[in-house]
Design a protein around this motif. Sequence first.
Motif, PDB file in Angstrom:
ATOM      1  N   UNK A 190      -3.995  -5.315  14.450  1.00 31.49           N
ATOM      2  CA  UNK A 190      -2.954  -5.432  15.136  1.00 31.49           C
ATOM      3  C   UNK A 190      -2.064  -6.605  14.253  1.00 31.49           C
ATOM      4  N   UNK A 191      -2.739  -7.375  13.665  1.00 30.33           N
ATOM      5  CA  UNK A 191      -2.158  -8.328  12.685  1.00 30.33           C
ATOM      6  C   UNK A 191      -1.587  -7.889  11.458  1.00 30.33           C
ATOM      7  N   UNK A 192      -2.529  -7.104  10.754  1.00 29.86           N
ATOM      8  CA  UNK A 192      -2.281  -6.293   9.467  1.00 29.86           C
ATOM      9  C   UNK A 192      -1.890  -5.315   9.626  1.00 29.86           C
ATOM     10  N   UNK A 193      -0.850  -4.520   9.726  1.00 32.68           N
ATOM     11  CA  UNK A 193      -0.346  -3.199   9.748  1.00 32.68           C
ATOM     12  C   UNK A 193      -0.145  -2.716   8.368  1.00 32.68           C
ATOM     13  N   UNK A 194      -0.131  -1.448   8.229  1.00 29.13           N
ATOM     14  CA  UNK A 194       0.268  -0.834   6.930  1.00 29.13           C
ATOM     15  C   UNK A 194       1.525  -1.023   6.457  1.00 29.13           C
ATOM     16  N   UNK A 195       1.752  -0.983   5.300  1.00 25.41           N
ATOM     17  CA  UNK A 195       3.183  -1.045   4.783  1.00 25.41           C
ATOM     18  C   UNK A 195       3.883   0.203   4.871  1.00 25.41           C
ATOM     19  N   UNK A 196       5.106   0.160   5.165  1.00 27.73           N
ATOM     20  CA  UNK A 196       5.987   1.255   5.051  1.00 27.73           C
ATOM     21  C   UNK A 196       5.855   2.093   3.754  1.00 27.73           C
ATOM     22  N   UNK A 197       5.944   3.444   3.712  1.00 29.19           N
ATOM     23  CA  UNK A 197       5.761   4.205   2.349  1.00 29.19           C
ATOM     24  C   UNK A 197       7.085   3.960   1.512  1.00 29.19           C
ATOM     25  N   UNK A 198       8.241   3.834   2.307  1.00 33.80           N
ATOM     26  CA  UNK A 198       9.540   3.779   1.451  1.00 33.80           C
ATOM     27  C   UNK A 198      10.327   2.447   1.920  1.00 33.80           C
ATOM     28  N   UNK A 210      14.458   0.203  -2.491  1.00 34.74           N
ATOM     29  CA  UNK A 210      14.443   0.719  -3.926  1.00 34.74           C
ATOM     30  C   UNK A 210      12.929   1.016  -4.255  1.00 34.74           C
ATOM     31  N   UNK A 211      11.817   0.890  -3.518  1.00 39.54           N
ATOM     32  CA  UNK A 211      10.530   0.831  -3.779  1.00 39.54           C
ATOM     33  C   UNK A 211       9.985   1.898  -2.980  1.00 39.54           C
ATOM     34  N   UNK A 212       8.613   2.394  -3.640  1.00 39.62           N
ATOM     35  CA  UNK A 212       7.624   3.020  -2.719  1.00 39.62           C
ATOM     36  C   UNK A 212       6.273   2.044  -2.498  1.00 39.62           C
ATOM     37  N   UNK A 213       5.789   2.273  -1.496  1.00 43.07           N
ATOM     38  CA  UNK A 213       4.648   1.214  -1.156  1.00 43.07           C
ATOM     39  C   UNK A 213       3.375   1.790  -0.613  1.00 43.07           C
ATOM     40  N   UNK A 214       2.287   0.935  -0.852  1.00 42.80           N
ATOM     41  CA  UNK A 214       1.073   1.514  -0.003  1.00 42.80           C
ATOM     42  C   UNK A 214       0.100   0.367  -0.012  1.00 42.80           C
ATOM     43  N   UNK A 265      -9.961 -13.325   6.281  1.00 41.61           N
ATOM     44  CA  UNK A 265      -8.816 -14.173   6.122  1.00 41.61           C
ATOM     45  C   UNK A 265      -7.697 -13.614   5.053  1.00 41.61           C
ATOM     46  N   UNK A 266      -7.680 -12.241   4.695  1.00 37.39           N
ATOM     47  CA  UNK A 266      -6.620 -11.876   3.721  1.00 37.39           C
ATOM     48  C   UNK A 266      -5.590 -11.503   4.670  1.00 37.39           C
ATOM     49  N   UNK A 267      -4.475 -11.618   3.835  1.00 40.85           N
ATOM     50  CA  UNK A 267      -3.076 -11.059   4.679  1.00 40.85           C
ATOM     51  C   UNK A 267      -2.235 -10.579   3.617  1.00 40.85           C
ATOM     52  N   UNK A 268      -1.301  -9.618   4.311  1.00 41.42           N
ATOM     53  CA  UNK A 268      -0.330  -8.942   3.226  1.00 41.42           C
ATOM     54  C   UNK A 268       0.860  -8.596   4.268  1.00 41.42           C
ATOM     55  N   UNK A 269       1.772  -8.253   3.723  1.00 39.97           N
ATOM     56  CA  UNK A 269       3.139  -7.777   4.557  1.00 39.97           C
ATOM     57  C   UNK A 269       4.231  -7.308   3.473  1.00 39.97           C
ATOM     58  N   UNK A 270       5.038  -6.384   3.499  1.00 39.03           N
ATOM     59  CA  UNK A 270       6.313  -5.923   3.213  1.00 39.03           C
ATOM     60  C   UNK A 270       7.316  -5.608   3.888  1.00 39.03           C
ATOM     61  N   UNK A 271       8.533  -6.049   3.641  1.00 41.17           N
ATOM     62  CA  UNK A 271       9.672  -6.295   4.661  1.00 41.17           C
ATOM     63  C   UNK A 271      10.806  -5.771   3.713  1.00 41.17           C
ATOM     64  N   UNK A 272      11.719  -4.915   4.299  1.00 43.44           N
ATOM     65  CA  UNK A 272      12.992  -4.634   3.565  1.00 43.44           C
ATOM     66  C   UNK A 272      13.971  -5.605   4.285  1.00 43.44           C
ATOM     67  N   UNK A 323     -11.072  -7.481   0.555  1.00 41.94           N
ATOM     68  CA  UNK A 323     -10.148  -7.026  -0.497  1.00 41.94           C
ATOM     69  C   UNK A 323      -8.927  -6.586   0.266  1.00 41.94           C
ATOM     70  N   UNK A 324      -7.510  -7.193  -0.317  1.00 39.39           N
ATOM     71  CA  UNK A 324      -6.351  -6.525   0.078  1.00 39.39           C
ATOM     72  C   UNK A 324      -5.438  -6.578  -1.235  1.00 39.39           C
ATOM     73  N   UNK A 325      -4.621  -5.259  -0.970  1.00 39.44           N
ATOM     74  CA  UNK A 325      -3.913  -4.644  -2.050  1.00 39.44           C
ATOM     75  C   UNK A 325      -2.363  -4.338  -1.561  1.00 39.44           C
TER      76      UNK A 325
END
Length: 347
Positions: free
Chosen positions: A104-112, A115-119, A133-140, A338-340
């Motif tokens: 619920x907290x760590x949602x997968x990042x969007x693929x596009x 200007x970048x593709x992500x995973x 306790x790992x965290x990550x996020x990507x937002x346009x 592990x988070x990447x």
Amino acid sequence: MLGIELSPAHDLVTGPVLTTTPALAALTMGPRGTLSAAALAVGVNVTSATYNQSWGTQTQLIIGNFLGLIVVSVASVILSNAARTHRQSELDQVRQIAVAAQEVVLRPVPELLGPVRAASLCLAAGTGAQIGGDLYEAVQTRYGVRLIVGDVRGKGLSAMRAVAVALGAFREAVHYEDELREVVDRCEAALRREAAVPGAYSQEKLPEVLLEGFTTALIAQVPDEPVVQLVNRGHPPPLVLHQGTVQVLMPALPLPPFGLEDLVNGPPAKPESYSFLPGDRLLLYTDGVIEARNRDNDFFSLPEAMEQIPAGTSPRQFLDELHQAFVRHTEGRLTDDVAMILIDRLT
């Protein structure tokens, strides 16, 4: 017991006592341990009867001990297996709840993202039902693509609470703060407020939170220009794969993690810019990746693994290949979360 039977005190009747051995083993050792204990008790009985030449004089007593041992052993194995199955079922259920809460907290990042593709990739260590306790996020955003990867010290609900606080502050601040430094400050302030809330942590956890609780984080921004801007707060440096060669983006000025900002005097550090050209790949990760060891105690070589992955793979495929290399190195023994996040520069 064997010592008594082989000593001059062998007249003591120890057979009935040995009969209880499987029942006692069933409390902690599981079905296999229970069978091993039963086999050991049988061995002691046979050795004692042979050594003391009791087969002719006390045959009925010995057979009675064996029958009692068999009955107790069978019952103990059945009860031990049932108890183990029940405990495993409860643990699996708790794990499912923990994973659901984390997703619920760590949602997968969007693929596009612009200007970048992500995973993204997140692996939980097999340590019971503890939430990592790992965290990550990507937002346009209107300022470019903004990313965060971090690691809260510890595990459990207190760590997950810090993850939720940091991600909540990040997800809001990235849309309103012009400067990347201000986004970092908002995340740091949110964690500081959370630690100061009365009653937020139990009296047992409070000393750990105040004295040892800290969060390493790496916050990045990919603007329209062919660069990536970074603010590194005590986190492992990101890696850029450029034309088949990995470059480590080491910070020029090391900064402490969130929670240890009092160790640094002076104005806040400005973001550092690095070249990030079309076709390049940027990997943000947590320390569980580079600190993973094999049976020879060798660390996982992340740059080497990245360089061995064929060019032209998608970000999702790239992380899958990296995951397989990681599993081969550790032989599936994951001791830390592990988070990447991987992003490809398109334009």
